[in-house]
Design an enzyme around this catalytic site. Structure first.
Site, short mmCIF file in Angstrom:
data_model
loop_
_atom_site.label_atom_id
_atom_site.label_comp_id
_atom_site.label_asym_id
_atom_site.label_seq_id
_atom_site.Cartn_x
_atom_site.Cartn_y
_atom_site.Cartn_z
N ASN A 1 -10.83 0.04 0.74
CA ASN A 1 -9.24 0.03 0.64
C ASN A 1 -8.54 -0.47 -0.81
O ASN A 1 -8.97 -1.61 -1.07
CB ASN A 1 -8.68 -0.85 1.93
CG ASN A 1 -7.01 -0.94 1.86
OD1 ASN A 1 -6.54 -0.72 0.97
ND2 ASN A 1 -6.68 -1.49 2.93
N HIS B 1 -2.58 6.77 2.43
CA HIS B 1 -3.36 5.47 2.12
C HIS B 1 -4.64 5.31 2.76
O HIS B 1 -4.63 5.55 4.09
CB HIS B 1 -2.45 4.24 2.32
CG HIS B 1 -2.96 3.01 2.27
ND1 HIS B 1 -3.92 2.46 1.21
CD2 HIS B 1 -3.21 1.84 3.18
CE1 HIS B 1 -4.46 1.27 1.28
NE2 HIS B 1 -3.87 0.94 2.44
N CYS C 1 0.81 -1.22 -0.16
CA CYS C 1 0.02 -0.18 -0.18
C CYS C 1 1.09 1.42 0.09
O CYS C 1 0.17 2.28 -0.17
CB CYS C 1 -0.80 -0.13 1.09
SG CYS C 1 -2.00 -1.66 1.35
N1 ACO Z 1 -18.97 -7.27 10.98
C1 ACO Z 1 -19.32 -7.55 11.94
N2 ACO Z 1 -18.43 -7.98 12.87
C2 ACO Z 1 -17.13 -8.11 12.60
C3 ACO Z 1 -16.59 -7.85 11.28
C4 ACO Z 1 -17.67 -7.59 10.24
N3 ACO Z 1 -17.39 -7.20 8.99
N4 ACO Z 1 -15.19 -8.04 11.18
C5 ACO Z 1 -14.83 -8.46 12.44
N5 ACO Z 1 -16.03 -8.42 13.25
C6 ACO Z 1 -16.06 -8.61 14.81
C7 ACO Z 1 -14.95 -9.67 15.17
O1 ACO Z 1 -15.16 -11.03 15.11
C8 ACO Z 1 -14.76 -9.09 16.62
O2 ACO Z 1 -15.72 -9.66 17.46
P1 ACO Z 1 -15.41 -10.53 18.94
O3 ACO Z 1 -15.33 -9.18 19.46
O4 ACO Z 1 -16.70 -11.17 19.28
O5 ACO Z 1 -14.42 -11.44 18.50
C9 ACO Z 1 -15.07 -7.78 16.72
O6 ACO Z 1 -15.84 -7.52 15.46
C10 ACO Z 1 -13.99 -6.89 16.86
O7 ACO Z 1 -12.82 -7.20 15.78
P2 ACO Z 1 -11.52 -6.53 15.86
O8 ACO Z 1 -10.79 -7.44 14.71
O9 ACO Z 1 -11.14 -6.30 17.15
O10 ACO Z 1 -11.97 -5.15 14.96
P3 ACO Z 1 -11.22 -3.91 14.73
O11 ACO Z 1 -12.02 -2.74 15.53
O12 ACO Z 1 -9.71 -4.05 15.03
O13 ACO Z 1 -11.48 -3.55 13.19
C11 ACO Z 1 -10.18 -3.74 11.43
C12 ACO Z 1 -10.84 -4.63 12.30
C13 ACO Z 1 -11.32 -2.97 10.35
C14 ACO Z 1 -9.48 -4.83 10.25
C15 ACO Z 1 -8.92 -3.03 11.84
O14 ACO Z 1 -8.38 -3.79 12.72
C16 ACO Z 1 -8.18 -2.19 10.87
O15 ACO Z 1 -8.51 -1.59 10.11
N6 ACO Z 1 -6.66 -2.84 10.79
C17 ACO Z 1 -5.88 -2.19 9.99
C18 ACO Z 1 -5.83 -2.73 8.57
C19 ACO Z 1 -5.17 -1.96 7.63
O16 ACO Z 1 -4.63 -0.86 7.74
N7 ACO Z 1 -4.72 -2.74 6.85
C20 ACO Z 1 -3.57 -2.03 5.64
C21 ACO Z 1 -2.76 -3.05 5.32
S1 ACO Z 1 -3.39 -4.17 4.21
C22 ACO Z 1 -3.74 -3.35 2.54
O17 ACO Z 1 -4.09 -2.04 2.73
C23 ACO Z 1 -3.96 -4.15 1.51
#
Ligand code: ACO
Length: 335
Positions: free
Chosen positions: A292, A262, A116
């Site tokens: 993304n 990004h 990215c």
């Molecule tokens: N819908 C509903 N619930 C969901 C979903 C969804 N789509 N996805 C996850 N959950 C649930 C999980 O199962 C979890 O439930 P639990 O507490 O019962 O276990 C809860 O939501 C919280 O999950 P987390 O993974 O802790 O959620 P978080 O707030 O961290 O958000 C996310 C996840 C959006 C992926 C976040 O961590 C993020 O944005 N990370 C950075 C990603 C990134 O920047 N990537 C860039 C590099 S890769 C690239 O760009 C190609």
């Protein structure tokens, strides 16, 4: 090192996204999720997804617009640098196919993969070519991604995040204009964002043991990320890269007119903005419409920000990316 004398001019810009759109509502039909969860946790509402078009096609369409916008002909291009993590082929490179589509036969053409952060890396590489001799006067930088092809649509935590699209710049040198960079990578985080390629197989292999690559066991070629770790990395790497690139340019981040990040998650950008002590309106955000799109997200956001009047000629702009690798990179220039 900083070089405030050797700048770049973005002569033309282009973008392309596939017509097909998937809304958050559409995802509720394939995984257990809701519009509310996706919107609150990521800022995403819709994303464009291919309907059979290959990645290079998206890139070629964006490139054609950038070339037209620059008012040049394909034969004027000396170098094509294409950034992607979702190329259609191991070989030929996407850049070579885009060259064919443009009819820019003869110029140098190659791909880079800095995930990215790929577009920031590619712009910086373009600048270096422009100033290392007299043979390269016009560079086409294209980022095109089709993340949908390695998205696991049974994994709700990642499938809702990704979209497909492409963006392109035509770049020339601009003596006397401000330019600086800050690029890097932390390979210790190589296991945090993963999509695997072909496994090591051949006609002579006798060893049946799996080589320990210190990587997570992923489902085939599908995308895997440690979302929380990437989140932590990004909220530090992004403001740090902006600060360091500005320091090298001899300005403070508050002097920037726009920071085009990004677009992975709106919360990452809000946290980074707070860290930098800057208002969110300095960060053009289009994640709601594109999701993304990896390396394509910066040129897509830049393009829309220009069209919306958020970035104007002469503005001091920082492009900043972070992603798999783990890579990070910022470039600062005057538009
Ligand atoms: N819908 C509903 N619930 C969901 C979903 C969804 N789509 N996805 C996850 N959950 C649930 C999980 O199962 C979890 O439930 P639990 O507490 O019962 O276990 C809860 O939501 C919280 O999950 P987390 O993974 O802790 O959620 P978080 O707030 O961290 O958000 C996310 C996840 C959006 C992926 C976040 O961590 C993020 O944005 N990370 C950075 C990603 C990134 O920047 N990537 C860039 C590099 S890769 C690239 O760009 C190609």
């Amino acid at each position: 090192m900083a070089d405030i004398k050797q700048g770049i001019r973005i002569k033309g810009i282009g973008r392309y996204v596939p017509e097909l759109v998937a809304t958050n509502e559409d995802f509720t039909k394939i995984v257990e999720t809701s519009d509310e969860w996706i919107t609150q946790r990521t800022g995403i509402k819709t994303r464009h997804i291919t309907n059979g078009e290959p990645t290079y096609y998206l890139g070629a369409m964006a490139a054609k617009e950038a070339v037209a916008d620059a008012g040049i002909s394909a034969g004027d291009i000396d170098l094509i640098i294409a950034a992607t993590v979702t190329a259609d082929f191991y070989t030929p490179s996407m850049a070579c196919i885009i060259q064919r589509e443009l009819g820019a036969i003869g110029c140098m053409a190659f791909d880079i993969n800095a995930a990215c952060a790929g577009f920031a890396y590619a712009v910086d590489m373009a600048k270096r070519y422009l100033y290392s001799g007299n043979d390269v006067k016009t560079v086409l930088v294209v980022a095109a991604e089709e993340l949908s092809k390695f998205t696991d649509y049974t994994d709700r935590s990642s499938c809702v995040l990704f979209g497909d699209g492409a963006g392109a710049f035509v770049i020339e040198r601009c003596d006397g204009a401000m330019y600086s960079n800050y690029l890097g990578a932390d390979g210790n985080g190589a296991d945090k964002v993963v999509a695997r390629a072909l496994k090591s197989e051949n006609a002579f292999r006798t060893n049946t043991e799996e080589f320990d690559m210190s990587m997570p066991q992923t489902k085939e070629h599908y995308f895997y990320q440690d979302g929380r770790e990437v989140y932590k990395f990004a909220t530090k790497a992004l403001p740090n890269a902006v600060e360091k690139a500005c320091e090298r340019a001899g300005i403070s981040p508050s002097e920037l007119d726009a920071i085009v990040p990004h677009q992975a998650n709106i919360r990452i950008i809000e946290t980074a903005a707070k860290h930098l002590g800057l208002p969110m309106d300095k960060f053009p955000m289009y994640i709601d419409r594109y999701g993304n799109t990896s390396s394509a997200s910066i040129p897509l956001a830049f393009y829309d920000a220009v069209k919306d009047g958020k970035i104007k000629r002469g503005d001091k702009v920082c492009l900043v990316g972070f992603g798999g690798g783990l890579t990070y990179g910022a470039v600062v220039f005057e538009y």
